[in-house]
Motif scaffolding. Structure first.
Motif, PDB file in Angstrom:
ATOM      1  N   SER A   1      -8.818 -29.432 -35.377  1.00  0.00           N
ATOM      2  CA  SER A   1      -7.424 -29.237 -35.787  1.00  0.00           C
ATOM      3  C   SER A   1      -6.799 -30.524 -36.318  1.00  0.00           C
ATOM      4  N   HIS A   2      -7.183 -31.681 -35.767  1.00  0.00           N
ATOM      5  CA  HIS A   2      -6.621 -32.951 -36.229  1.00  0.00           C
ATOM      6  C   HIS A   2      -7.126 -33.289 -37.637  1.00  0.00           C
TER       7      HIS A   2
ATOM      8  N   ARG B   1      -5.505 -30.993 -40.215  1.00  0.00           N
ATOM      9  CA  ARG B   1      -4.115 -31.361 -40.511  1.00  0.00           C
ATOM     10  C   ARG B   1      -4.063 -32.525 -41.489  1.00  0.00           C
TER      11      ARG B   1
ATOM     12  N   ARG C   1      -5.176 -31.386 -45.003  1.00  0.00           N
ATOM     13  CA  ARG C   1      -4.121 -30.581 -45.643  1.00  0.00           C
ATOM     14  C   ARG C   1      -3.009 -31.464 -46.174  1.00  0.00           C
ATOM     15  N   ARG C   2      -2.556 -32.406 -45.361  1.00  0.00           N
ATOM     16  CA  ARG C   2      -1.441 -33.257 -45.770  1.00  0.00           C
ATOM     17  C   ARG C   2      -1.817 -34.170 -46.927  1.00  0.00           C
TER      18      ARG C   2
ATOM     19  N   ARG D   1      -2.459 -26.105 -47.941  1.00  0.00           N
ATOM     20  CA  ARG D   1      -1.906 -26.049 -46.592  1.00  0.00           C
ATOM     21  C   ARG D   1      -2.277 -24.776 -45.847  1.00  0.00           C
TER      22      ARG D   1
ATOM     23  N   GLY E   1      -5.317 -38.359 -36.755  1.00  0.00           N
ATOM     24  CA  GLY E   1      -4.520 -37.186 -36.431  1.00  0.00           C
ATOM     25  C   GLY E   1      -3.971 -37.209 -35.019  1.00  0.00           C
TER      26      GLY E   1
ATOM     27  N   CYS F   1      -0.974 -39.313 -37.547  1.00  0.00           N
ATOM     28  CA  CYS F   1      -0.666 -38.100 -38.321  1.00  0.00           C
ATOM     29  C   CYS F   1      -0.581 -36.905 -37.369  1.00  0.00           C
TER      30      CYS F   1
ATOM     31  N   PHE G   1       0.945 -33.665 -35.128  1.00  0.00           N
ATOM     32  CA  PHE G   1       1.536 -32.383 -35.508  1.00  0.00           C
ATOM     33  C   PHE G   1       3.056 -32.434 -35.466  1.00  0.00           C
TER      34      PHE G   1
ATOM     35  N   SER H   1       4.952 -37.494 -36.851  1.00  0.00           N
ATOM     36  CA  SER H   1       4.036 -38.376 -37.564  1.00  0.00           C
ATOM     37  C   SER H   1       4.640 -39.768 -37.741  1.00  0.00           C
TER      38      SER H   1
ATOM     39  N   SER I   1       2.451 -34.854 -48.177  1.00  0.00           N
ATOM     40  CA  SER I   1       3.391 -34.136 -47.318  1.00  0.00           C
ATOM     41  C   SER I   1       4.802 -34.723 -47.386  1.00  0.00           C
TER      42      SER I   1
END
Length: 227
Positions: free
Chosen positions: A155-156, A159, A162-163, A169, A203, A207, A209, A212, A225
């Protein structure tokens, strides 16, 4: 180009790898476990802090020693040792289910054959097992002694990618792993593991969730982002 992807490209990944080198240096080298050990460790790690999942894995090893003994102990005994991880009841069942299927199909727990299969076939073989998705399959191949060139995306890492705009995203972890792996055919298994470790640490620490710390991010000039 496949739907869902927004490739930044080869040169960007190289630049990010270089920029993340100081972040990678903050993390001690990870042990290269045999693939069966990497599989079990990754299966119990999801959505769980690293020290907690490592303690749970170490407890399994201390109590049973071998995959065969873990399987023979059964779900409830496994659950006792991994009770601190997230979704422990589900994971205990998945571990027993996966080990049982491997033992039946392979007459043991040696997964060295996954090192000789084409990468897609090796990932697919693992993803047939209970509780095994792309992240666990990639970790089994990349973070183990097999050292195969595929990016582990948790998940990190997802993220961050994506950013940065490497994937859009809405992209899922599987898409991000496939995109990075395809974009960097010259990277070794170690290159992919280092990038995973550094991006994961980014992350976790910068960075995040929720809040940040963009001012201190080594990738801030490339971030899309606008945080």
């Amino acid at each position: 180009m496949q739907s869902g992807f927004s490739f930044s490209g080869h040169d960007d990944l190289l630049r990010w790898q270089k920029a993340l080198a100081p972040v990678r240096a903050q993390v001690a080298p990870l042990p290269r476990r045999p693939p069966i050990g990497a599989l079990v460790k990754s299966m119990i790690s999801g959505r769980t802090r690293d020290p907690v999942s490592l303690a749970a894995y170490d407890a399994l090893v201390a109590a049973f020693g071998t995959p065969g003994r873990v399987l023979a102990a059964g779900r409830e005994e496994v659950l006792r040792r991994i009770a601190g991880v997230t979704h422990a009841e589900d994971k205990a069942g998945y571990v027993i289910g996966a080990l049982g299927r491997i033992a039946t199909e392979r007459n043991g727990f040696d997964l060295a054959f996954l090192g000789t299969l084409p990468l897609g076939e090796a990932l697919g073989w693992l993803e047939r097992l209970p509780g095994v998705g792309r992240k666990v399959a990639a970790a089994t191949l990349n973070a183990s002694t097999l050292d195969r060139p595929v990016l582990i995306v948790d998940s990190h890492v997802l993220r961050v990618l994506r950013r940065l705009g490497f994937v859009d995203r809405h992209a899922e972890a599987r898409m991000a792993s496939e995109a990075a792996t395809a974009t960097m055919p010259e990277w070794s298994g170690g290159d992919f593991l280092d990038f995973h470790i550094a991006t994961k640490r980014l992350g976790q620490s910068i960075c995040r969730f929720d809040t940040s710390d963009c001012a201190h991010c080594p990738l801030r000039t490339d971030c899309r982002s606008h945080c």
